[in-house]
Design an enzyme around this catalytic site. Sequence first.
Site, PDB file in Angstrom:
ATOM      1  N   GLY A  99       9.531  15.854 -26.611  1.00 44.78           N
ATOM      2  CA  GLY A  99       9.508  16.326 -27.987  1.00 44.78           C
ATOM      3  C   GLY A  99      10.873  16.691 -28.535  1.00 44.78           C
ATOM      4  O   GLY A  99      11.042  16.807 -29.757  1.00 44.78           O
TER       5      GLY A  99
ATOM      6  N   LYS B  84      18.898  16.193 -24.283  1.00 45.71           N
ATOM      7  CA  LYS B  84      17.993  17.203 -24.834  1.00 45.71           C
ATOM      8  C   LYS B  84      18.568  17.755 -26.132  1.00 45.71           C
ATOM      9  O   LYS B  84      19.756  18.024 -26.226  1.00 45.71           O
ATOM     10  CB  LYS B  84      17.806  18.338 -23.824  1.00 45.71           C
ATOM     11  CG  LYS B  84      17.121  17.923 -22.538  1.00 45.71           C
ATOM     12  CD  LYS B  84      16.856  19.098 -21.627  1.00 45.71           C
ATOM     13  CE  LYS B  84      15.798  20.025 -22.182  1.00 45.71           C
ATOM     14  NZ  LYS B  84      15.407  21.070 -21.195  1.00 45.71           N
TER      15      LYS B  84
ATOM     16  N   GLY C  19      12.676  19.342 -32.743  1.00 47.73           N
ATOM     17  CA  GLY C  19      13.342  18.476 -31.774  1.00 47.73           C
ATOM     18  C   GLY C  19      14.730  18.927 -31.373  1.00 47.73           C
ATOM     19  O   GLY C  19      15.438  18.202 -30.667  1.00 47.73           O
TER      20      GLY C  19
ATOM     21  N   ARG D  42       7.441  12.925 -14.134  1.00 52.35           N
ATOM     22  CA  ARG D  42       6.807  14.212 -13.859  1.00 52.35           C
ATOM     23  C   ARG D  42       5.368  13.983 -13.390  1.00 52.35           C
ATOM     24  O   ARG D  42       4.808  12.896 -13.567  1.00 52.35           O
ATOM     25  CB  ARG D  42       6.780  15.066 -15.141  1.00 52.35           C
ATOM     26  CG  ARG D  42       8.100  15.115 -15.907  1.00 52.35           C
ATOM     27  CD  ARG D  42       7.858  15.489 -17.371  1.00 52.35           C
ATOM     28  NE  ARG D  42       9.093  15.459 -18.159  1.00 52.35           N
ATOM     29  CZ  ARG D  42       9.674  16.542 -18.680  1.00 52.35           C
ATOM     30  NH1 ARG D  42       9.146  17.728 -18.496  1.00 52.35           N
ATOM     31  NH2 ARG D  42      10.776  16.429 -19.389  1.00 52.35           N
TER      32      ARG D  42
ATOM     33  N   ASP E 277       3.687  19.472 -16.319  1.00 48.37           N
ATOM     34  CA  ASP E 277       4.688  18.628 -16.977  1.00 48.37           C
ATOM     35  C   ASP E 277       6.108  19.075 -16.642  1.00 48.37           C
ATOM     36  O   ASP E 277       7.069  18.399 -17.021  1.00 48.37           O
ATOM     37  CB  ASP E 277       4.484  18.605 -18.498  1.00 48.37           C
ATOM     38  CG  ASP E 277       4.579  19.989 -19.124  1.00 48.37           C
ATOM     39  OD1 ASP E 277       3.748  20.839 -18.773  1.00 48.37           O
ATOM     40  OD2 ASP E 277       5.470  20.221 -19.959  1.00 48.37           O
ATOM     41  N   ASN E 278       6.239  20.192 -15.909  1.00 49.13           N
ATOM     42  CA  ASN E 278       7.551  20.653 -15.456  1.00 49.13           C
ATOM     43  C   ASN E 278       7.749  20.443 -13.957  1.00 49.13           C
ATOM     44  O   ASN E 278       8.629  21.052 -13.356  1.00 49.13           O
ATOM     45  CB  ASN E 278       7.730  22.141 -15.767  1.00 49.13           C
ATOM     46  CG  ASN E 278       7.810  22.421 -17.260  1.00 49.13           C
ATOM     47  OD1 ASN E 278       8.150  21.547 -18.046  1.00 49.13           O
ATOM     48  ND2 ASN E 278       7.484  23.632 -17.652  1.00 49.13           N
TER      49      ASN E 278
ATOM     50  N   ASP F  19      13.270  21.467 -15.637  1.00 53.30           N
ATOM     51  CA  ASP F  19      12.984  22.160 -16.899  1.00 53.30           C
ATOM     52  C   ASP F  19      13.145  23.677 -16.781  1.00 53.30           C
ATOM     53  O   ASP F  19      12.185  24.423 -16.639  1.00 53.30           O
ATOM     54  CB  ASP F  19      11.577  21.813 -17.405  1.00 53.30           C
ATOM     55  CG  ASP F  19      11.594  20.578 -18.286  1.00 53.30           C
ATOM     56  OD1 ASP F  19      12.681  20.027 -18.501  1.00 53.30           O
ATOM     57  OD2 ASP F  19      10.515  20.159 -18.754  1.00 53.30           O
TER      58      ASP F  19
END
Length: 489
Positions: free
Chosen positions: A92, A113, A126, A183, A252-253, A262
């Site tokens: 994202g 990032k 974002g 991930r 997701d991490n 993350d």
Amino acid sequence: MAVFDGEHIRFSFSQLGSAFGNAVKPTPLDNGRLLTYNAALADELGLTTADIHSESFRAILSAEAPLAGRQPFAMKYTGHQFGQYNPELGDGRGVLLGEWRDDKGTLWDWHLKGAGKTPYSRHGDGRAVLRSTLREYLASAAMRGLNIPTTQALAMATSDTPVMRERIETAATLLRVTESHVRFGHFEYLFYSRQHDALRTLADYVIARHFPELAEAETPYAALLQEIVERTAEMIAQWQAVGFNHGVMNTDNMSILGQTFDYGPYAFLDDFNPSNICNHTDYTGRYAFNQQPAIALWNLSALGYAFTPLLESDVINDILGGYEHHLQVAYSQVMRNKLGISDAQQGDSELFNALFSLLESQRVDYTLFFHRLSHITQDALLSAKTLSQFNDLVSDADTLTAWLSEYHQRVAAHDDNTRLTCMQATNPKFVLRNYLAQQAIEAAEQGDMQPTHDLMRVLADPFRSHSGLDHLSQRPNDDEKDLTLSCSS
């Protein structure tokens, strides 16, 4: 510069197909400029000082130009957040720029990032801010210095772009590099969306790219899951032994390479508190320090469920069933190293537990205790001088004396030089305490990067003293301890 134009660059993940994400166009920073970079990592990647300070690299880091002229890619994944499945996740605020091949032939993902909105930004802008970006930059360097598997941060850019969070902040970007950004949530997404052919494609890709030796196994997908389970267990063992609290262990991490991934509301323990919670949105303590081993298994079970189109359930359960044993073996080994114990004996767990009880009841500074212990010879372990060295850490001298006596008996047959060498290579003098990170952030927001440079120096080699910087090993004041942070921190 030519170094960023082609021969070092691949784009294999983005070529897997539309099921894996979307090509995107980043949103450039206003007056984006290099803020800081990790010189040791740049050297490892084969980049010179001139490369890092080039206009080409500045443009890449500021989201103004793609890497090697290829369109960046936002990866699609999902995952369980605080135990609840969320189908709306993905890159994202980050984009995969490409895969960099170093001079040894190793491929590194370059992931930017803070590059603006993607199809997975939901209601976000974002963007990343200097505060959170610098925390990840420092944390990844700290973990690398501690020899704990981690993603790494190559460089940061700052800008004139304002970003609204709790207040107006400065937009920044961070260039994260690692061998893979896949991930647990990548597998979960393809499983829950019933894209099982793509799930098999992803598993084949991970094996070919990262574990080619597993292709020769009798059951390659089982071997892949086994590899992920073992790597995760070893990472968690190292987290627990060094006192690291991740804070937001959503699936997701979690990296399929068993790397720390993350960095958000993380913390290194100050006073030993096994129930430490470093994420102020973790109302139930799901991701407390002492819950991390169990949560890792929960997350691996979620990954195992996503593997059911590839493997029989009994095979998955057998593999998951080995997690706790592998974790215990890895953790016991690290703890023995911390105490300089060269062999395993039946009573070791009792020795460890008695120490943890002492540390918890006395609220002892975790890092300082082990570091000081690693410089005390056997002959001096029970001396009054040794006890005085712990006066500022332990108020109950009798309990400490009792434990030191047990420890003295346990290591009596050990060669002292070997014991101390092992301990001094395992117990850091410096960790990235939250108050130090906060001081570096506040200075950076005022344009002063020296505190960051000082921290990077000690974190790169945290096991020894550094002239003029030993104050960075000091325990925090009471009002600097146990800072809790948000996921955007």
